[in-house]
Design an enzyme around this catalytic site. Structure first.
Site, PDB file in Angstrom:
ATOM      1  N   HIS A 135       4.135   1.415   2.187  1.00 31.68           N
ATOM      2  CA  HIS A 135       5.470   0.890   1.456  1.00 31.68           C
ATOM      3  C   HIS A 135       5.900   1.578   0.597  1.00 31.68           C
ATOM      4  O   HIS A 135       7.204   1.823   0.634  1.00 31.68           O
ATOM      5  CB  HIS A 135       5.163  -0.412   1.056  1.00 31.68           C
ATOM      6  CG  HIS A 135       4.388  -1.461   2.086  1.00 31.68           C
ATOM      7  ND1 HIS A 135       3.202  -1.869   1.994  1.00 31.68           N
ATOM      8  CD2 HIS A 135       4.981  -2.493   3.134  1.00 31.68           C
ATOM      9  CE1 HIS A 135       3.046  -2.917   2.838  1.00 31.68           C
ATOM     10  NE2 HIS A 135       4.097  -2.874   3.676  1.00 31.68           N
TER      11      HIS A 135
ATOM     12  N   GLN B  25       7.842  -2.752  16.377  1.00 32.19           N
ATOM     13  CA  GLN B  25       8.783  -3.569  15.649  1.00 32.19           C
ATOM     14  C   GLN B  25       9.989  -2.596  15.454  1.00 32.19           C
ATOM     15  O   GLN B  25      11.068  -3.001  15.353  1.00 32.19           O
ATOM     16  CB  GLN B  25       8.004  -3.940  14.391  1.00 32.19           C
ATOM     17  CG  GLN B  25       8.813  -4.324  13.262  1.00 32.19           C
ATOM     18  CD  GLN B  25       8.192  -4.784  12.048  1.00 32.19           C
ATOM     19  OE1 GLN B  25       7.754  -6.186  12.185  1.00 32.19           O
ATOM     20  NE2 GLN B  25       7.832  -4.148  10.926  1.00 32.19           N
TER      21      GLN B  25
ATOM     22  N   HIS C  18       0.823  -1.231  -0.067  1.00 35.68           N
ATOM     23  CA  HIS C  18       0.094  -0.073   0.037  1.00 35.68           C
ATOM     24  C   HIS C  18       0.703   1.217   0.072  1.00 35.68           C
ATOM     25  O   HIS C  18       2.099   1.276  -0.111  1.00 35.68           O
ATOM     26  CB  HIS C  18      -0.913   0.098   1.312  1.00 35.68           C
ATOM     27  CG  HIS C  18      -0.338  -0.359   2.681  1.00 35.68           C
ATOM     28  ND1 HIS C  18       0.598   0.453   2.997  1.00 35.68           N
ATOM     29  CD2 HIS C  18      -0.426  -1.335   3.242  1.00 35.68           C
ATOM     30  CE1 HIS C  18       1.109   0.134   4.205  1.00 35.68           C
ATOM     31  NE2 HIS C  18       0.505  -0.983   4.375  1.00 35.68           N
TER      32      HIS C  18
ATOM     33  N   GLY D  53       8.262   1.371   8.663  1.00 34.18           N
ATOM     34  CA  GLY D  53       7.172   2.406   9.103  1.00 34.18           C
ATOM     35  C   GLY D  53       6.528   2.337  10.431  1.00 34.18           C
ATOM     36  O   GLY D  53       6.974   1.444  11.402  1.00 34.18           O
TER      37      GLY D  53
ATOM     38  N   LYS E 274       4.016   2.419  11.802  1.00 32.43           N
ATOM     39  CA  LYS E 274       2.803   1.987  12.026  1.00 32.43           C
ATOM     40  C   LYS E 274       3.074   0.539  12.921  1.00 32.43           C
ATOM     41  O   LYS E 274       2.009   0.254  13.839  1.00 32.43           O
ATOM     42  CB  LYS E 274       1.964   1.304  10.721  1.00 32.43           C
ATOM     43  CG  LYS E 274       1.316   0.298  10.830  1.00 32.43           C
ATOM     44  CD  LYS E 274      -0.277   0.662  10.568  1.00 32.43           C
ATOM     45  CE  LYS E 274      -1.319  -0.107  11.082  1.00 32.43           C
ATOM     46  NZ  LYS E 274      -0.776  -1.617  10.737  1.00 32.43           N
TER      47      LYS E 274
HETATM   48  O1  PAF Z   1       6.747  -5.434   8.923  1.00 36.45           O
HETATM   49  C1  PAF Z   1       6.421  -6.296   8.172  1.00 36.45           C
HETATM   50  O2  PAF Z   1       5.799  -6.431   7.081  1.00 36.45           O
HETATM   51  C2  PAF Z   1       7.506  -7.558   8.570  1.00 36.45           C
HETATM   52  O3  PAF Z   1       7.197  -7.748  10.031  1.00 36.45           O
HETATM   53  C3  PAF Z   1       8.826  -7.548   8.119  1.00 36.45           C
HETATM   54  C4  PAF Z   1       9.661  -6.516   8.686  1.00 36.45           C
HETATM   55  C5  PAF Z   1       8.822  -7.510   6.547  1.00 36.45           C
HETATM   56  C6  PAF Z   1       9.580  -9.079   8.302  1.00 36.45           C
HETATM   57  O4  PAF Z   1       8.799  -9.970   7.947  1.00 36.45           O
END
Ligand code: PAF
Length: 277
Positions: free
Chosen positions: A33, A153, A30, A147, A149
């Site tokens: 990204h 992470q 989307h 991101g 979002k």
């Molecule tokens: O955020 C994501 O799409 C996933 O967690 C990632 C960082 C690509 C790892 O698979």
């Protein structure tokens, strides 16, 4: 733009290019990204390479989660990436990235990764750190973009890069939203039309939480319980709605930058969102 499926071909293609901007994704792309890809392009310039990976990483899904139904739309994604200025798409088959059971795994520290998302999705950050570390070894980027979002992470991966002394600059991209305010997410594809408009309530609930804190309320337990209750009353099943400090997602304290975060299921779809205060 080239779509590459093997590690050896990617390494060959990137040989001699020192400035590499990397956007790891699981596909079903989307604008969030694509904004990261554009940011990467601007950072490395025309002489550098922008690489996006598309790989639905089994290691970060629990058995009851949506690994099998996660949307896989490589052709569409490749078209979008080309339009955003990406040079290489790395889309390995599962057997290319995990030719044998991935026994070596990267375990992030519990205080960062067993809270919030990690509490409700045990093992999730082990899967994320393991695949991202592996992708970093393959791509050897100078910068990598994630991101906001996925706020936790981003924090976990920043710490991984710092503690493992990886020579990679992590750049954060702002959450992209629909005109109405819905945070863009690959999982929005699961929402019905009615759910899509109800989904706006998640960011509104976070705004209310921040507004109450900014108005001087300090009984966080009560404020968070009421936010949870508000979502429940509208058919959601919340995992958490909480106000934390940005730095390490520890307990919110006066005078430090804060972030409100939420994860909740609407029908069969689990959504997450956050707002910095
Ligand atoms: O955020 C994501 O799409 C996933 O967690 C990632 C960082 C690509 C790892 O698979």
């Amino acid at each position: 733009m080239q779509v590459i499926h093997t590690i050896s071909e990617l390494r060959q293609a990137l040989a001699g290019i020192s400035q590499r901007a990397f956007v790891p994704t699981m596909g079903s792309l989307h604008d969030g990204h694509l904004a990261l890809v554009r940011q990467g392009r601007a950072a490395v310039g025309e002489g550098g390479a922008v690489i996006a990976s598309i790989f639905v990483n089994r290691l970060q899904f629990a058995p009851h989660e949506d690994f099998d139904r996660y949307p896989r739309t490589l052709e569409r994604d490749a078209g979008l990436l080309a339009g955003a200025g990406c040079d290489y798409v790395f889309a390995p088959a599962e057997g290319e990235l995990y030719p044998e059971t991935q026994g070596y795994k990267l375990h992030p520290p519990s205080e960062l990764s067993d809270i919030l998302e990690g509490h409700f999705r045990p093992g999730f950050f082990i899967g994320v750190c393991t695949v991202v570390a592996k992708l970093f070894n393959i791509v050897q980027p100078s910068i990598a973009l994630f991101g906001k979002k996925d706020y936790q992470q981003l924090m976990v991966l920043r710490r991984m890069v710092a503690q493992m002394a990886l020579p990679i600059e992590i750049i954060a991209g702002e959450t992209q939203r629909s005109a109405e305010g819905l945070a863009l997410s690959s999982r929005n594809a699961y929402l019905s039309e009615a759910e899509r408009s109800e989904a706006l309530r998640l960011s509104q609930t976070l705004k209310t939480l921040i507004a109450r804190w900014q108005a001087g309320e300090r009984d966080l337990a009560k404020m968070e319980a009421e936010a949870n209750q508000h979502l429940r009353a509208h058919g959601w099943q919340p995992d958490y709605v909480t106000l934390r400090r940005q730095h390490d997602l520890g307990v919110a304290v006066e005078g430090q930058p804060l972030v409100a975060l939420a994860a909740a299921k609407l029908g069969a779809t689990r959504l997450i969102d956050n707002l910095e205060a």
